[in-house]
Design a protein around this motif. Structure first.
Motif, PDB file in Angstrom:
ATOM      1  N   GLY A  16       0.404  -0.977  -0.008  1.00 18.35           N
ATOM      2  CA  GLY A  16       0.198  -0.253   0.044  1.00 18.35           C
ATOM      3  C   GLY A  16       0.824   1.075  -0.339  1.00 18.35           C
ATOM      4  N   VAL A  17       1.853   1.815   0.286  1.00 16.09           N
ATOM      5  CA  VAL A  17       2.862   2.228   0.787  1.00 16.09           C
ATOM      6  C   VAL A  17       3.065   2.688  -1.235  1.00 16.09           C
ATOM      7  N   TYR A  18       3.093   2.228  -2.006  1.00 14.25           N
ATOM      8  CA  TYR A  18       2.849   2.312  -3.011  1.00 14.25           C
ATOM      9  C   TYR A  18       2.414   2.055  -3.888  1.00 14.25           C
ATOM     10  N   ARG A  19       1.038   1.242  -3.822  1.00  9.91           N
ATOM     11  CA  ARG A  19      -0.277   1.090  -4.770  1.00  9.91           C
ATOM     12  C   ARG A  19      -1.400   1.739  -4.119  1.00  9.91           C
ATOM     13  N   VAL A  20      -1.158   2.740  -3.951  1.00  6.42           N
ATOM     14  CA  VAL A  20      -2.180   4.104  -2.659  1.00  6.42           C
ATOM     15  C   VAL A  20      -3.585   3.342  -3.275  1.00  6.42           C
ATOM     16  N   HIS A  21      -3.997   3.471  -4.305  1.00  5.65           N
ATOM     17  CA  HIS A  21      -5.060   3.204  -5.367  1.00  5.65           C
ATOM     18  C   HIS A  21      -5.690   2.504  -4.794  1.00  5.65           C
ATOM     19  N   LEU A  22      -4.590   0.963  -4.643  1.00  3.37           N
ATOM     20  CA  LEU A  22      -5.935   0.415  -4.183  1.00  3.37           C
ATOM     21  C   LEU A  22      -6.880   0.090  -3.189  1.00  3.37           C
ATOM     22  N   THR A  23      -7.828  -0.495  -3.292  1.00  4.56           N
ATOM     23  CA  THR A  23      -8.626  -1.017  -2.194  1.00  4.56           C
ATOM     24  C   THR A  23      -7.517  -2.097  -0.996  1.00  4.56           C
ATOM     25  N   GLU A  24      -8.636  -2.171   0.181  1.00  8.88           N
ATOM     26  CA  GLU A  24      -8.106  -3.315   1.055  1.00  8.88           C
ATOM     27  C   GLU A  24      -7.653  -4.307   0.711  1.00  8.88           C
ATOM     28  N   ALA A  25      -8.693  -4.789   0.085  1.00  8.40           N
ATOM     29  CA  ALA A  25      -9.038  -5.709  -0.316  1.00  8.40           C
ATOM     30  C   ALA A  25      -8.554  -7.037  -1.422  1.00  8.40           C
ATOM     31  N   GLU A  26      -8.201  -5.565  -2.794  1.00  6.92           N
ATOM     32  CA  GLU A  26      -7.012  -5.622  -3.666  1.00  6.92           C
ATOM     33  C   GLU A  26      -5.990  -5.513  -2.658  1.00  6.92           C
ATOM     34  N   LEU A  27      -5.465  -5.043  -1.774  1.00  7.19           N
ATOM     35  CA  LEU A  27      -3.655  -4.988  -0.874  1.00  7.19           C
ATOM     36  C   LEU A  27      -4.091  -6.230  -0.883  1.00  7.19           C
ATOM     37  N   VAL A  28      -4.510  -6.885  -0.193  1.00 12.69           N
ATOM     38  CA  VAL A  28      -4.406  -8.257   0.588  1.00 12.69           C
ATOM     39  C   VAL A  28      -4.860  -8.970  -0.473  1.00 12.69           C
ATOM     40  N   GLY A  29      -5.265  -9.690  -1.821  1.00 13.16           N
ATOM     41  CA  GLY A  29      -4.552 -10.254  -3.109  1.00 13.16           C
ATOM     42  C   GLY A  29      -3.304 -10.077  -3.375  1.00 13.16           C
ATOM     43  N   ALA A  30      -2.951  -8.351  -3.733  1.00 16.14           N
ATOM     44  CA  ALA A  30      -1.387  -8.850  -3.757  1.00 16.14           C
ATOM     45  C   ALA A  30      -0.410  -9.152  -2.926  1.00 16.14           C
ATOM     46  N   ALA A  31      -0.652  -8.810  -2.044  1.00 13.87           N
ATOM     47  CA  ALA A  31       0.210  -9.226  -1.094  1.00 13.87           C
ATOM     48  C   ALA A  31       0.243 -10.846  -0.667  1.00 13.87           C
ATOM     49  N   LEU A  32      -1.301 -11.285  -1.358  1.00 10.63           N
ATOM     50  CA  LEU A  32      -1.078 -12.745  -1.073  1.00 10.63           C
ATOM     51  C   LEU A  32      -0.619 -13.703  -1.436  1.00 10.63           C
ATOM     52  N   GLU A  33      -0.514 -13.052  -2.972  1.00 13.82           N
ATOM     53  CA  GLU A  33       0.199 -13.872  -4.633  1.00 13.82           C
ATOM     54  C   GLU A  33       1.643 -13.273  -4.142  1.00 13.82           C
ATOM     55  N   GLN A  34       2.248 -12.614  -3.566  1.00 13.19           N
ATOM     56  CA  GLN A  34       3.696 -12.261  -3.167  1.00 13.19           C
ATOM     57  C   GLN A  34       3.878 -12.988  -2.056  1.00 13.19           C
ATOM     58  N   LEU A  35       3.226 -13.164  -1.408  1.00 12.51           N
ATOM     59  CA  LEU A  35       3.675 -14.248   0.009  1.00 12.51           C
ATOM     60  C   LEU A  35       3.749 -15.375  -0.588  1.00 12.51           C
ATOM     61  N   LEU A  36       2.847 -16.157  -1.335  1.00 15.60           N
ATOM     62  CA  LEU A  36       2.585 -17.162  -1.942  1.00 15.60           C
ATOM     63  C   LEU A  36       3.752 -17.604  -2.586  1.00 15.60           C
TER      64      LEU A  36
END
Length: 92
Positions: free
Chosen positions: A29-49
């Motif tokens: 979210g620091v560099y993708r401030v336009h994303l919703t919280e659900a989108e941030l979690v989705g992007a984070a989940l992809e990265q961690l997986l």
């Protein structure tokens, strides 16, 4: 370190996975401030997986309900964090 302290083996659990996911979502979210919280979690989940073997192995072993709890609680905590610490506006 845990063995030296007599605490036993480290085990990955749901609370730790939620914390890791929220932390990564906040980082994203620091560099993708336009994303919703659900989108941030989705992007984070992809990265961690993709990047964290222990996290990935734990999440892949979760049932449908626990996976939903992981993602839902991460979204809730990310909403709470962003409401308390909104992103700075770039003024330069």
């Amino acid at each position: 370190m845990a063995n030296h302290l007599g605490e036993g083996e480290f085990t990955f659990g749901l609370r730790l996975a939620i914390g890791n996911l929220v932390h990564k979502a906040i980082q994203v979210g620091v560099y993708r401030v336009h994303l919703t919280e659900a989108e941030l979690v989705g992007a984070a989940l992809e990265q961690l997986l993709r990047d964290d073997e222990r996290f990935s192995a734990f999440v892949q072993g979760l049932g449908e309900a626990d996976r939903a709890e992981l993602e839902g609680e991460a979204v809730r905590q990310t909403i709470l964090f962003r409401s308390m610490f909104p992103p700075f506006e770039r003024l330069w």
